[in-house]
Enzyme design. Structure first.
Site, PDB file in Angstrom:
ATOM      1  N   GLU A 191       0.806  -1.229   0.000  1.00 46.92           N
ATOM      2  CA  GLU A 191       0.000   0.000   0.000  1.00 46.92           C
ATOM      3  C   GLU A 191       0.839   1.278   0.000  1.00 46.92           C
ATOM      4  O   GLU A 191       0.404   2.320   0.505  1.00 46.92           O
ATOM      5  CB  GLU A 191      -0.953   0.004   1.211  1.00 46.92           C
ATOM      6  CG  GLU A 191      -1.947  -1.136   1.197  1.00 46.92           C
ATOM      7  CD  GLU A 191      -2.940  -1.094   2.348  1.00 46.92           C
ATOM      8  OE1 GLU A 191      -4.099  -1.431   2.134  1.00 46.92           O
ATOM      9  OE2 GLU A 191      -2.532  -0.723   3.474  1.00 46.92           O
ATOM     10  N   GLU A 260      -7.169  -7.267  -1.293  1.00 47.47           N
ATOM     11  CA  GLU A 260      -7.898  -7.102  -0.031  1.00 47.47           C
ATOM     12  C   GLU A 260      -9.337  -6.686  -0.301  1.00 47.47           C
ATOM     13  O   GLU A 260      -9.609  -5.519  -0.584  1.00 47.47           O
ATOM     14  CB  GLU A 260      -7.222  -6.053   0.874  1.00 47.47           C
ATOM     15  CG  GLU A 260      -5.870  -6.472   1.417  1.00 47.47           C
ATOM     16  CD  GLU A 260      -5.329  -5.484   2.451  1.00 47.47           C
ATOM     17  OE1 GLU A 260      -6.095  -4.604   2.901  1.00 47.47           O
ATOM     18  OE2 GLU A 260      -4.139  -5.602   2.796  1.00 47.47           O
TER      19      GLU A 260
END
Length: 853
Positions: A191, A260
Site C-alpha cells: 500500500e 484485499e
C-alpha cells in the site's frame, strides 16, 4: 514357455516399481509447478485459474487452530490462503529471530499445503494490518540516520536482510510453487502508493528498488505490489478496498487482482462495532468477476486475536474479528460463510468461460448491465444492478427482475442460479455459555489473590532509580527508550524547592504535554491524577493541582501506550510519550499596582518552573512483569501474594486466580466485565490488552442494516454505549486439563469479582430460504437441534426472532422439518413443494425456520 515366464517376471517387477514410484510420489511434492499469467488470469501449469483466496494471519491464532481454520476455509470454497509476514514479531530485537510457536511461518505454509490449497505470501515487510508499528521493528527507528520506507541506505539494507531471510527460508523448505510448494504469488512492500507523495523522488526510487530486489530472488512465481499504480514491470499492481470492480491494472498483460476485499472492519477502543452484510460482500465479489476479475482475496477470512502487545492503531482492540466469514474464535460466521460458499461454487463452475471466453457488455440504464462470457459454445451471464431499487431487464426476449444492489448469475445465460441479495443459508445466533467444569458457579468460585505493583520501591534515598536505563537532561520519545519492549515508560525527576523560590507556598499546578496514550502522575509518591487520550486524539495536556514540600520533591510520570501507529506517510515519526514536553510547574502570583491596574488594583500572573531540561531518569516497564515475572505461573508461585481483603478500583495492582478448563470443544472466552484497563495472561500466555471500561458512544447504532448502497465502516454499527470489548479469547491450546491460572495486571482500577470463563457456540439458527435451494441447518460442538421454534413454507413474514405465518403456507412443513432435524446436529432441507408440501401461493415460496440448539 521360458519367454512367457520371463515376460511375466519382468511385468511383475515393473508393476512393483510402478507401485513403489506411485506411493513415493504421493508423499513427495511435485518437482515444479509453473505459475504464469496473462491479461485475463493467473495460469497454473498453463491452465487459466480463478483464485478465491482468504487471509488468515498465523500470529493471530495458534498452531493448533491453523488446520481447522484452513479446513473450514477450504470447505467454504477457498483455494488459497494469504498472509503477511510480520517483521517485528520475527525480529523484535536486531538479529534476534523468533520463528517458534504461532510464529512458525514454515509450519503454517506447510499446513496450507497439506490441505491442498495455494498460498499467497505478502512479505512486505511493511504490513499495516492494524499491527503494532505496521509490522516494522521499532529498533529500526532508533538507528541513527535512518528513514523508513524510502530510498535510505540504512533502511534498504535492513529490509533486504530480512526479506532475504524469509525468501531463503521458503526456498530451503521448497515452498515456492516453482519448487513444488504452495506459494503461487509473493508481495513486496504494501500500500505504498497510498502515501508515496510526501516521500517525493526518493519514494519513486524506493519503489523501483523494491521491484529490483524482488526480481533478484528468482523465486519462480510472480510478484505483486498492492495499491501501487506505478509498479514497475514485471510487478503486478493490485487493488485493495470494499469494491474493486472498476480497477484496471497498469499493464494489459497483468490479470486483475484484488488483494484485499475487506469483509468488515477492525474494532477500536471506544468505538462501535462495524458490520458488513453478507449481501453486500457477495455483491462486491460477483461484480468484480463480472468485470473481468479473476483473483480475489478476502481480508480477512479469519481475523483472529491480537495476542500480547501486537495490536496497533493506536487503540486497536485485542479482538481482530473483522466480521470475517470465520469469527475471531474460528466459528462459522453465518450467513456470511455459507452465502459466499455458494457463490464460490458457482464461480468455480464457470472458470473456463470466465478466464478464456469472449466478453460482451450490455448497458440497460445507469448502473444496470448484463455481461455475457462465451467460450466453446457455452455462455454464462451476470446481471448487475447497482441501484437502490429493483429493476427489470429484457434479455433475449425474457424478462428478469434484478433486486436492488445485487448481481444475478446465470451459468447458462438462461437459468438464475444465484443472486447476491437472496441469502439461502442459516443465520447463526451465537451465545456464551457458563463454565460447566465449575458447575456454572463462576464467578463466585474463583478465589482471588493480589499484590501491588511496587513501582516506587525503586527510588533510593540518594535519588538513584534501581533498574533505570539512563539519566539525561532531556525528555525522550517513548519509542527511543523502550525499543517497544513494554507499554510503560517511567519518567523520574526531582528538584530542591527552597523558600526563596517564587512558587513556594503558592497553589501549584503540574502541567505535562504528552503524546502518550495515557499518563499517571505521582508527586512525592502519591498519585495526583491520570488521564487517557480519546481515540484519535493522542496529543493532549495533563494538568493537576499538586502540593509541594520544602526540600527535595519527586515527580514520577508513567506514560502508557495502547499500540503504536501503523499507517500513513512517516507514521514512524509520530511522537509517543512525553517526548518534547513541556513539563512545568505553574503557580499564580499577585501583582499589586493601583496606578497601573486601576480599580482592580492587582492582576494574577503565572510563574512557571520549567522541568524539560532537568535530570530525567528513565525506567522501562512494570516491576512485576520485568523483574518478578508475575505473569508467568512458574515465577509467580514463588512470589508473595496476599489472600486478605482483595482491593477493588485500585490502580497498578496484580490479581491472580485459578479455574478449571471449560468442558467440550467450543471456543473459550473470559468475561472481564468490571475491570478497568490492563493486560491478561492464562498459564503464562498473553491473551492481550483489556479495556472493558472504555465504552462506545451512545449514538449511531441501528437494529436494522440495509445492505443497499456503498458500504463504509460507519454503516451498520452496533454495540452503542457498551464496552468496546468485554470478552477475550482463550485458545484451547493455552489450557491444561487440571488447574489453570489467570493473572491480570490492572492499570486503571477495577472489580475482578465478576470475571468468568465461558464457551461460545450456536444458540439458535434462523433462515429465510427461497424455493429451489437446499437449506442446511446446523448446531455446533456436538449440540443437537432441540426445538423447531418456527417453520413456515410459503410466504412467511418478519425476521429471525419475530417470524410469522403469511397469507399462504404448506400445512405439512413443520412436521416434515421436525422429523428431519430434531435430535440431529445438522440437517439438510430441500426447499420445494415436492419435499415440503404444496402452498397454494402464487409468488415464489420461501422457507422461514428458527431452530434452537
Amino acid at each position: 514357455m521360458r519367454f512367457i515366464c520371463h515376460s511375466l517376471t519382468m511385468m511383475a517387477s515393473f508393476t512393483r516399481f510402478l507401485l513403489l514410484f506411485t506411493a513415493f510420489s504421493l508423499f513427495m511434492p511435485s518437482l515444479s509447478i509453473d505459475v504464469s499469467y496473462d491479461g485475463r488470469s493467473l495460469k497454473i501449469d498453463g491452465e487459466p485459474k480463478i483464485i478465491l483466496s482468504g487471509s488468515i494471519h498465523y500470529p493471530r491464532s495458534t498452531p493448533e487452530m491453523w488446520q481447522p481454520l484452513i479446513q473450514k476455509a477450504k470447505e467454504g470454497g477457498i483455494d488459497a490462503i494469504e498472509t503477511y509476514v510480520f517483521w517485528n514479531a520475527h525480529e523484535p530485537l536486531r538479529r534476534q529471530y523468533d520463528f517458534s510457536g504461532n510464529l512458525d511461518l514454515v509450519r503454517f505454509i506447510k499446513t496450507i499445503q497439506s490441505e491442498g490449497l495455494y498460498a499467497v505470501l505478502r512479505i512486505g515487510p511493511y504490513t499495516c494490518a492494524e499491527w503494532n508499528y505496521g509490522g516494522l521493528p521499532v529498533w529500526l527507528h532508533n538507528i541513527p540516520g535512518i528513514q523508513l520506507r524510502t530510498a535510505n541506505p540504512l533502511y534498504l539494507s535492513e529490509m533486504k536482510t530480512f526479506t532475504t531471510l524469509i525468501v531463503d527460508m521458503m526456498k530451503r523448505e521448497n515452498l515456492f510453487a516453482s519448487q513444488g510448494g504452495p506459494i503461487i504469488l509473493s508481495q513486496i512492500e504494501n500500500e505504498y502508493g497510498n502515501i508515496m507523495g510526501p516521500y517525493g523522488e526518493a519514494g519513486k526510487e524506493y519503489v523501483n528498488w523494491c521491484a529490483k530486489l524482488a526480481e533478484s530472488f528468482n523465486i519462480g512465481v510472480p510478484w505483486i505490489m498492492c495499491q501501487q499504480s506505478n509498479a514497475p514491470q514485471p510487478m503486478i499492481n493490485t487493488c485493495n478496498g470494499w469494491y474493486c470492480d472498476q480497477f484496471t491494472p497498469n499493464s494489459p498483460n497483468s490479470p486483475k487482482i484484488w488483494t484485499e476485499n475487506w469483509t468488515g472492519w477492525y474494532k477500536g477502543w471506544g468505538l462501535k462495532d462495524p458490520h458488513r452484510t453478507a449481501e453486500d460482500l457477495a455483491f462486491s465479489v460477483a461484480r468484480f468477476f463480472q468485470y473481468r476479475g479473476t483473483i480475489m482475496n478476502y481480508y480477512m477470512y479469519h481475523g483472529g486475536t491480537n495476542f500480547g502487545r501486537t495490536a496497533g492503531g493506536p487503540y486497536i482492540t485485542t479482538s481482530y474479528d473483522y466480521d470475517a466469514p470465520l469469527d475471531e474464535y474460528g466459528n462459522l460466521n453465518q450467513p456470511k460463510w455459507g452465502h459466499l460458499k455458494q457463490l464460490h461454487s458457482i464461480l468455480k463452475s464457470m472458470e473456463d468461460v470466465l478466464t478464456q471466453g469472449s466478453v460482451r457488455d450490455i448497458n440497460y440504464e445507469t448502473l444496470v448491465s448484463a455481461t455475457i462470457f462465451s467460450y466453446q459454445g457455452k455462455s454464462s451471464c451476470f446481471f448487475g444492478n447497482a441501484k437502490s431499487e429493483n429493476t427489470t431487464i429484457n434479455f433475449q426476449n425474457t424478462m428478469y427482475t434484478i433486486p436492488a444492489w445485487s448481481v444475478t448469475i446465470l451459468p447458462d445465460c438462461s437459468t438464475e442460479v444465484y443472486n447476491t441479495a437472496r441469502v439461502n443459508t442459516q443465520t447463526s445466533i451465537m451465545v456464551k455459555k457458563d463454565n460447566q467444569a465449575d458447575d456454572a458457579e463462576e464467578p463466585f468460585v474463583l478465589k482471588w489473590k493480589w499484590r501491588p505493583e511496587h513501582h516506587f520501591e525503586h527510588i533510593k534515598k540518594k535519588g538513584f532509580v534501581d533498574g533505570s536505563v539512563m539519566t539525561i537532561e532531556q525528555l525522550l520519545d517513548q519509542k527511543t527508550v523502550t525499543n517497544d519492549t513494554s507499554d510503560y515508560l517511567w519518567y523520574y525527576s526531582s528538584f530542591d524547592l527552597k523558600k526563596s523560590n517564587p512558587i513556594w507556598g503558592k497553589e501549584t499546578t503540574l502541567q505535562v504535554h504528552t503524546s502518550g496514550h495515557a499518563i499517571h502522575a505521582y508527586v512525592n509518591g502519591k498519585l495526583v491524577g491520570s488521564q487517557y487520550a480519546d481515540n484519535g486524539k493522542y496529543d493532549f495536556v495533563f494538568e493537576k493541582k499538586i502540593k509541594l514540600k520544602e526540600g527535595l520533591n519527586h515527580i514520577s510520570l508513567c506514560s502508557a501506550t495502547v499500540g503504536l501507529a501503523n499507517y500513513g506517510a512517516n507514521f514512524d515519526k509520530v511522537p509517543v510519550g512525553i517526548s518534547s514536553g513541556p513539563v512545568r510547574l505553574i503557580a499564580k502570583q499577585r501583582l499589586n499596582d493601583a496606578r497601573k491596574f486601576g480599580k482592580k488594583k492587582y492582576i494574577l500572573e503565572d510563574i512557571s518552573m520549567e522541568l524539560d531540561h532537568s535530570k530525567w531518569t528513565y525506567k522501562v516497564g512494570l516491576h512485576g512483569e520485568e523483574e518478578l515475572k508475575l505473569q508467568d505461573p512458574y515465577f509467580s508461585q514463588h512470589q508473595k501474594w496476599s489472600q486478605g481483603p482483595v482491593p477493588t478500583n485500585r490502580m497498578f495492582v496484580w490479581y491472580k486466580t485459578t479455574f478449571k478448563a471449560p468442558i467440550g470443544s467450543d471456543p473459550v472466552v473470559v468475561d472481564l466485565m468490571g475491570l478497568g484497563k490492563g493486560h491478561a495472561w492464562v498459564n503464562g500466555h498473553s491473551i492481550g490488552r483489556y479495556w472493558p471500561s472504555y465504552l462506545a458512544g451512545e449514538d449511531g447504532c441501528s437494529s436494522e442494516c440495509d445492505y443497499r448502497g456503498s458500504y463504509s465502516n460507519s454503516k451498520c454499527l452496533t454495540n452503542c454505549g457498551k464496552p468496546s470489548q468485554r470478552w477475550y479469547h482463550v485458545p484451547r491450546s493455552f489450557l491444561r486439563d487440571d488447574e489453570n491460572t489467570l493473572i491480570l495486571f490492572e492499570e486503571a482500577g477495577g472489580y475482578p469479582f465478576d470475571v468468568k470463563f465461558q464457551t461460545v457456540t450456536v444458540g439458535k439458527a434462523c433462515a429465510n430460504a427461497y424455493e429451489g435451494n437446499t437449506l442446511e441447518l446446523s448446531c455446533q460442538g456436538g449440540s443437537a437441534i432441540s426445538e423447531i421454534k418456527f417453520a413456515s413454507f410459503g410466504l412467511p413474514e418478519g425476521a429471525c426472532g419475530s417470524f410469522r405465518t403469511g397469507s399462504c403456507e404448506s400445512s405439512n412443513a413443520l412436521s416434515i422439518i421436525q422429523k428431519e432435524c430434531l435430535g440431529k446436529e445438522r440437517c439438510s432441507l430441500d426447499v420445494s413443494e415436492k419435499s415440503l408440501g404444496p402452498t397454494g401461493c402464487k409468488a415464489t415460496n420461501r422457507l422461514a425456520v428458527e431452530v434452537i440448539c
